[in-house]
Design a protein around this motif. Structure first.
Motif, short mmCIF file in Angstrom:
data_model
loop_
_atom_site.label_atom_id
_atom_site.label_comp_id
_atom_site.label_asym_id
_atom_site.label_seq_id
_atom_site.Cartn_x
_atom_site.Cartn_y
_atom_site.Cartn_z
N LEU A 115 -5.56 -10.10 -0.70
CA LEU A 115 -6.58 -10.32 -1.90
C LEU A 115 -7.51 -11.47 -1.73
O LEU A 115 -8.80 -11.12 -1.52
CB LEU A 115 -5.82 -10.57 -3.40
N ALA A 173 -5.55 8.84 -10.35
CA ALA A 173 -5.42 7.31 -10.72
C ALA A 173 -4.96 6.75 -9.52
O ALA A 173 -3.62 7.12 -9.26
CB ALA A 173 -5.05 7.16 -12.05
N LEU A 174 -5.15 5.38 -9.17
CA LEU A 174 -4.42 4.57 -8.31
C LEU A 174 -3.33 3.86 -9.40
O LEU A 174 -3.80 3.46 -10.38
CB LEU A 174 -5.42 3.26 -7.65
N PRO A 176 -0.27 1.81 -7.81
CA PRO A 176 0.47 1.24 -6.90
C PRO A 176 1.73 0.55 -7.52
O PRO A 176 1.91 -0.04 -8.56
CB PRO A 176 -0.26 0.13 -6.45
N GLN A 177 3.08 1.00 -6.62
CA GLN A 177 4.45 0.36 -7.06
C GLN A 177 4.74 -0.57 -6.20
O GLN A 177 6.05 -0.74 -5.97
CB GLN A 177 5.27 1.66 -7.01
N SER A 178 3.99 -1.09 -5.45
CA SER A 178 4.13 -2.33 -4.60
C SER A 178 3.04 -3.42 -4.93
O SER A 178 1.94 -3.13 -5.11
CB SER A 178 4.31 -2.02 -3.23
N SER A 179 3.53 -4.64 -4.29
CA SER A 179 2.32 -5.67 -4.24
C SER A 179 1.24 -5.34 -3.26
O SER A 179 0.22 -5.64 -3.50
CB SER A 179 2.95 -7.02 -3.99
N THR A 198 -0.90 -2.77 -4.58
CA THR A 198 -1.84 -3.45 -5.67
C THR A 198 -2.93 -4.26 -5.01
O THR A 198 -4.01 -4.05 -5.62
CB THR A 198 -0.81 -4.50 -6.66
N ALA A 201 -5.55 -2.05 -3.70
CA ALA A 201 -6.35 -1.21 -4.63
C ALA A 201 -7.36 -2.18 -5.33
O ALA A 201 -8.57 -1.75 -5.65
CB ALA A 201 -5.29 -0.79 -5.89
N ILE A 202 -6.90 -3.59 -5.58
CA ILE A 202 -8.10 -4.56 -6.05
C ILE A 202 -9.09 -4.86 -4.83
O ILE A 202 -10.10 -4.80 -5.20
CB ILE A 202 -7.17 -5.77 -6.26
N LEU A 227 -11.46 -2.16 -5.20
CA LEU A 227 -12.31 -2.15 -6.46
C LEU A 227 -13.39 -3.30 -6.33
O LEU A 227 -14.46 -2.90 -6.66
CB LEU A 227 -11.40 -2.63 -7.66
N LEU A 228 -13.12 -4.28 -5.61
CA LEU A 228 -13.96 -5.38 -5.04
C LEU A 228 -14.90 -4.75 -4.36
O LEU A 228 -16.22 -5.17 -4.30
CB LEU A 228 -13.15 -6.71 -4.54
#
Lengths: 322, 322
Positions: free
Chosen positions: A102, A143-144, A146-149, A152, A155-156, A159-160
């Motif tokens: 991230l 829809a995204l 996510p079921q894991s870090s 996640t 996906a972030i 978006l960024l």
């Protein structure tokens, strides 16, 4: 033109630099192909490869702004952002995953933004952005979830990248990659590591554990096609992607059992019998949350390359390592 | 139990603290209602309200970890995270939006995590997380596709909250709020500010500009219902939300023209004629990207309250300010 590859010492990074050197050109800011002057490979360890005058190798921390400023310049018109902490590791070490997947992604986008030259940034995302109750075939409009870090953080990152693109800070493109198989080398901490291991190790005469059940659906892509897709995505005119900057790249929908069958057909029973079916609930939980297939009509409409069948993928791997 | 409200000096924050004081209890860590000992209102300016022994007012920067550590303790079992830079402002000042809407949200989650007490965190999200090509009625499975920096930051906040919940760092809940109307007070920099202004100003004898066309669809909720939904979401047993931590709260689907008609029915032609229809492309672009309605069956199944019609919303506003 100059190119930056983050994660340049990694498996895809190494393949990508070879493909770029062979190709010799990439679409530049004007929309026309330009000859490649310099490729910078940034990674936490120095990439190991034969000397090549166009390649600069930098070992450094991608989460360090000084490092990023040193590898990016106004001449950098293409960035392939491949660096990441893999899924299993990001799940075990939450803070490391957040920092690399991230924070470093955001820092890279901010350094691109401060240059003011709007470079093309190709970011690799993953099946792991999907999860939860999924349709049999994931659509572009799904829809995204996510079921894991790791998912996640990817996906972030998507978006960024989309917002930095919309604001005109970068020309952003997101490649959602299927699980890459067959990777050469050693197992890694990705939850999907077995998707290469159960083919690679038996071919090398070794036993390999398959931690998921035979009917677990996987969405796979060969390394060759992945590299071809990253190059095609970079060179695509921006307006073809439009406001949806992420593309679900085409994969092969196979079960773990299908993979064993393909290995048996291509390499024989003795090789296929080296797969040991030993379920691991931790891996099953993560991999089982990923989609087994997604709709590829948009990618095919844009003429992205695709694998034809998994038997051919195994044969290509055998020729590659031979 | 202690409660923290971020954005505590804001319109919803002020309503929420009054509702909590009236209610007197909130569901605690054991799942049973507990009496409220202290409510801390954090905002960049000190909240103005009559002295009340249970309320602590703190003026401070929510992006400052020392401030967050000072307002959170092991006794804080409920956090209502309402603080945000509004849509129009986040679009104009990208860095401020990122700092407050993204960095401060993450910092708040990290401070909750370091406490180790897994507080309930209710985060307010928005219609602005949706955008692009949308179905007539947005479904729970519809992809988040924000077309503004505010929407992007809210979508990232949702993803973070879900992952911090999944990891067991907090008990996270996301309220996706429709546009709130009718807000009292003055216009703000939200792109949706007009959705209150075209009712409030004419009722106060003032003209008000409507920057969108009469057929622009809006998805509205009254302040009373918004507060009731936030309390209900906090008190909901965690397992009812399951792995999808975000809930699309019920709204009223009305056009800007419908709002004018409702105002005419409730307050007469002289009042309704004070709306001036002057389109503003910047506002239209942002508001036009938001959904006009979403499927509310999940929220209704969980018995969240809802407005019945917009005429009643206007009447309630008139009684409220009278």
């Amino acid at each position: 033109m100059n190119i930056l590859i983050t994660g340049g010492a990694g498996f895809l990074g190494q393949r990508l630099v070879q493909a770029l050197l062979r190709k010799g050109t990439l679409v530049g800011p004007t929309g026309a192909p330009e000859s490649i002057q310099k490729i910078t490979l940034l990674d936490v360890v120095a990439a190991q490869m034969p000397h090549e005058p166009r390649v600069e190798i930098v070992a450094g921390n991608i989460a360090d702004v000084a490092v990023l400023r040193s590898v990016l310049s106004e001449k950098t018109s293409a960035v392939f952002h491949l660096a990441s902490v893999v899924s299993g590791q990001a799940e075990m070490d939450f803070d490391l995953g957040m920092q690399v997947n991230l924070d470093a992604t955001r820092l890279l986008l901010d350094v691109c933004r401060e240059m003011g030259t709007k470079p093309r940034v190709v970011f690799t995302s993953s099946v792991a952005v999907y999860g939860g109750a999924l349709p049999d075939v994931v659509q572009d409009s799904t829809a995204l979830n996510p079921q894991s870090s790791y998912g996640t953080q990817k996906a972030i990152g998507e978006l960024l990248l989309s917002d930095y693109h919309r604001k005109g800070f970068v020309d952003g493109r997101v490649a959602r990659l299927p699980t890459i198989s067959v990777r050469p080398g050693k197992p890694n901490q990705a939850a999907s590591s077995f998707a290469s291991g159960i083919i690679r190790e038996p071919l090398n005469g070794l036993e390999a554990d398959c931690p998921v059940s035979k009917d677990t659906k996987l969405w796979l892509m060969s390394p060759e096609i992945a590299i071809a897709c990253l190059l095609a995505l970079h060179d695509l005119p921006s307006e073809i992607l439009g406001s949806n900057r992420a593309i679900n790249l085409p994969g092969l929908s196979v079960t773990a059992g299908d993979m064993e069958d393909a290995l048996r057909r291509v390499a024989g029973e003795a090789v296929a019998s080296r797969i040991r079916w030993i379920r691991n609930p931790k891996v099953e939980r993560i991999v089982g949350s990923w989609p087994g297939a997604w709709d590829t009509s948009r990618a095919r409409h844009m003429a992205f390359p695709a694998d034809t069948d998994f038997d051919s993928v195994i044969r290509a791997f055998m020729e590659d390592v031979a």
